[in-house]
Design an enzyme around this catalytic site. Structure first.
Site, mmCIF file in Angstrom:
data_model
loop_
_atom_site.group_PDB
_atom_site.id
_atom_site.type_symbol
_atom_site.label_atom_id
_atom_site.label_comp_id
_atom_site.label_asym_id
_atom_site.label_seq_id
_atom_site.Cartn_x
_atom_site.Cartn_y
_atom_site.Cartn_z
ATOM 1 N N SER A 228 1.662 10.736 2.703
ATOM 2 C CA SER A 228 0.951 10.290 3.904
ATOM 3 C C SER A 228 1.500 10.947 5.163
ATOM 4 C CB SER A 228 1.111 8.772 4.010
ATOM 5 O OG SER A 228 0.761 8.328 5.286
ATOM 6 N N TYR B 117 6.066 1.207 4.648
ATOM 7 C CA TYR B 117 5.076 2.028 3.927
ATOM 8 C C TYR B 117 5.451 3.509 4.003
ATOM 9 C CZ TYR B 117 0.765 4.713 3.262
ATOM 10 O OH TYR B 117 -0.156 5.640 2.853
HETATM 11 N N1 LIG Z 1 -6.877 6.261 3.401
HETATM 12 C C1 LIG Z 1 -6.010 6.921 4.144
HETATM 13 O O1 LIG Z 1 -6.261 7.189 5.330
HETATM 14 C C2 LIG Z 1 -4.713 7.390 3.576
HETATM 15 C C3 LIG Z 1 -3.838 8.118 4.412
HETATM 16 C C4 LIG Z 1 -2.625 8.552 3.886
HETATM 17 C C5 LIG Z 1 -2.292 8.300 2.568
HETATM 18 N N2 LIG Z 1 -3.153 7.578 1.787
HETATM 19 C C6 LIG Z 1 -2.755 7.324 0.398
HETATM 20 O O2 LIG Z 1 -3.837 7.677 -0.458
HETATM 21 C C7 LIG Z 1 -3.885 6.810 -1.587
HETATM 22 C C8 LIG Z 1 -5.250 6.172 -1.708
HETATM 23 O O3 LIG Z 1 -5.521 5.438 -0.516
HETATM 24 P P1 LIG Z 1 -6.878 4.636 -0.288
HETATM 25 O O4 LIG Z 1 -7.145 4.622 1.155
HETATM 26 O O5 LIG Z 1 -7.906 5.122 -1.247
HETATM 27 O O6 LIG Z 1 -6.393 3.172 -0.693
HETATM 28 P P2 LIG Z 1 -7.092 2.045 -1.589
HETATM 29 O O7 LIG Z 1 -6.326 0.787 -1.356
HETATM 30 O O8 LIG Z 1 -8.562 2.017 -1.330
HETATM 31 O O9 LIG Z 1 -6.848 2.590 -3.049
HETATM 32 C C9 LIG Z 1 -5.655 2.349 -3.762
HETATM 33 C C10 LIG Z 1 -6.021 1.810 -5.127
HETATM 34 O O10 LIG Z 1 -4.802 1.577 -5.813
HETATM 35 C C11 LIG Z 1 -4.910 0.358 -6.537
HETATM 36 N N3 LIG Z 1 -3.584 -0.223 -6.715
HETATM 37 C C12 LIG Z 1 -2.791 -0.795 -5.773
HETATM 38 N N4 LIG Z 1 -1.670 -1.269 -6.336
HETATM 39 C C13 LIG Z 1 -1.748 -0.968 -7.668
HETATM 40 C C14 LIG Z 1 -0.903 -1.227 -8.774
HETATM 41 N N5 LIG Z 1 0.262 -1.897 -8.637
HETATM 42 N N6 LIG Z 1 -1.289 -0.792 -9.999
HETATM 43 C C15 LIG Z 1 -2.480 -0.139 -10.157
HETATM 44 N N7 LIG Z 1 -3.333 0.117 -9.137
HETATM 45 C C16 LIG Z 1 -2.961 -0.301 -7.907
HETATM 46 C C17 LIG Z 1 -5.794 -0.535 -5.651
HETATM 47 O O11 LIG Z 1 -6.418 -1.585 -6.368
HETATM 48 C C18 LIG Z 1 -6.777 0.466 -5.065
HETATM 49 O O12 LIG Z 1 -7.975 0.533 -5.812
HETATM 50 C C19 LIG Z 1 -2.739 5.823 -1.393
HETATM 51 O O13 LIG Z 1 -1.619 6.283 -2.095
HETATM 52 C C20 LIG Z 1 -2.472 5.878 0.101
HETATM 53 O O14 LIG Z 1 -1.151 5.507 0.408
HETATM 54 C C21 LIG Z 1 -4.347 7.132 2.260
#
Ligand SMILES: NC(=O)c1ccc[n+]([C@@H]2O[C@H](COP(=O)([O-])OP(=O)(O)OC[C@H]3O[C@@H](n4cnc5c(N)ncnc54)[C@H](O)[C@@H]3O)[C@@H](O)[C@H]2O)c1
Length: 340
Positions: free
Chosen positions: A149, A174
């Site tokens: 991130s 985080y």
């Molecule tokens: N959306 C953003 O702007 C952004 C920015 C930087 C990094 N990220 C990273 O990208 C990735 C995806 O983000 P997103 O926005 O799609 O988030 P999201 O919450 O929509 O997706 C994450 C998924 O992981 C699943 N999950 C959470 N804990 C879990 C566990 N213990 N076991 C199995 N599954 C689990 C959730 O149910 C969810 O469906 C993450 O790693 C996040 O940190 C996202």
């Protein structure tokens, strides 16, 4: 190819699954439908990702997920309702499938909730991720894309943020878990020759965006004529990245890993279009044709002032070319939001 996607029912994951299936690959999705936000959103994401757009009658979480699993099962797609913290459970899945490459997106993703529940973030984002690497080691899987991130840059003053910059000063649990993932990832690369790309995503938006994220939250509240919580004076800024550009960057990372060996790279995936909070709100208001009712609040702890990606490395190494400007991206998001 056989891809394992973790978090494949979330925002970014469901788009990735959709794209991989469209390209004719096989996908295993591991997701525990975490309660960070409503599981029904993740069920809808999953159905859209596998092109099953029909009305799903919701009853209760457990039976709805079981119903989803049986509905979605196909030759190319398997959904596992599985927590990445449970290594034994994961092991059964690894035994059942030949996996060519893992794209690890599952995580607890919010910055502010991580200050309330830091230990849970540590368990999922660090231990859960290590469970996957341990199994990569045991099952000889040596290609891995991992979600990091932009938050690892904290409040670094040197702008734009480059992968070569020091990231020793995160300002939320985080962000610290993501930085830790990058460091531990390097250990697994070095010891067990797991080729790995760590992608530092910069605020991703677009259809299916997480409901807790500002663009989605503002759009919902403005549509419902409710007050929006407006933190700070509106000058905090983010490098917003449209979901299609992120998916393109992930696919290019996969391709890079498949065509190269001895890889450990950290890569920024941003749009390189920095928009401040005032401009972001204005663009949403203009696109929706409605005005916001602002509730002005102080800046929140953990929130960084500005993000801005230097994407030179992504451009040169993997050929990343983000091409959705903010106005068009918001238009696509609002169209999706209004059709729900
Ligand atoms: N959306 C953003 O702007 C952004 C920015 C930087 C990094 N990220 C990273 O990208 C990735 C995806 O983000 P997103 O926005 O799609 O988030 P999201 O919450 O929509 O997706 C994450 C998924 O992981 C699943 N999950 C959470 N804990 C879990 C566990 N213990 N076991 C199995 N599954 C689990 C959730 O149910 C969810 O469906 C993450 O790693 C996040 O940190 C996202």
């Amino acid at each position: 190819m056989n891809y394992l996607v973790t978090g494949g029912s979330g925002f970014i994951g469901s788009h990735l699954v959709e794209q991989l299936l469209k390209k004719g690959h096989s996908v295993i999705n591991i997701d525990n439908f975490d309660s960070f936000y409503d599981y029904t959103v993740k069920i809808k994401n999953t159905l859209e990702s596998i092109d099953k757009n029909f009305v799903f009658e919701f009853t209760d979480k457990e039976s709805d997920i079981q119903k989803l699993i049986s509905l979605s099962e196909s030759q190319n797609y398997t959904l596992y309702y599985q927590d990445i913290r449970d290594k034994k459970g994961l092991e059964k899945i690894f035994k059942n499938h030949k996996i060519d490459l893992i794209i690890h997106l599952a995580a607890l993703a919010g910055v502010r909730p991580s200050i309330e529940r830091p230990l849970e973030y540590e368990e999922v984002n660090i231990r859960g991720t290590m469970n996957l690497w341990e199994l990569c080691k045991d099952f000889n899987i040596n290609k891995f894309v991992c979600a990091s991130s932009s938050s690892v840059y904290g409040n670094n003053e040197k702008i734009p943020f480059s992968e070569a910059d020091n990231v020793d000063n995160p300002i939320s649990p985080y962000a610290a878990t993501k930085k830790c993932g990058e460091i531990l990832g390097h250990v697994y690369h070095d010891l067990y020759k797991i080729d790995m790309i760590q992608l530092r995503f910069f605020t991703v938006y677009g259809p299916r965006q997480r409901p807790d994220l500002a663009i989605h939250k503002f759009t919902r509240l403005i549509s419902d004529h409710q007050e929006i919580p407006f933190y700070g004076d509106g000058t905090t800024a983010r490098d917003y990245t449209f979901i299609d550009d992120i998916i393109d960057g992930i696919e290019k990372s996969i391709h890079y890993l498949e065509s190269n060996s001895n890889v450990y790279e950290i890569i920024n995936l941003g749009e390189s279009e920095v928009i401040n909070l005032n401009e972001m709100l204005f663009t949403i208001e203009k696109t929706l044709g409605k005005s916001a009712i602002r509730k002005n609040l102080p800046m929140q702890p953990g929130d960084v002032l500005k993000t801005n990606a230097d994407i030179t490395k992504a451009r040169t190494l993997i050929g990343y070319k983000p091409d959705t400007n903010f106005q068009n991206g918001i238009k696509k998001f609002v169209e999706w939001f209004l059709r729900k």
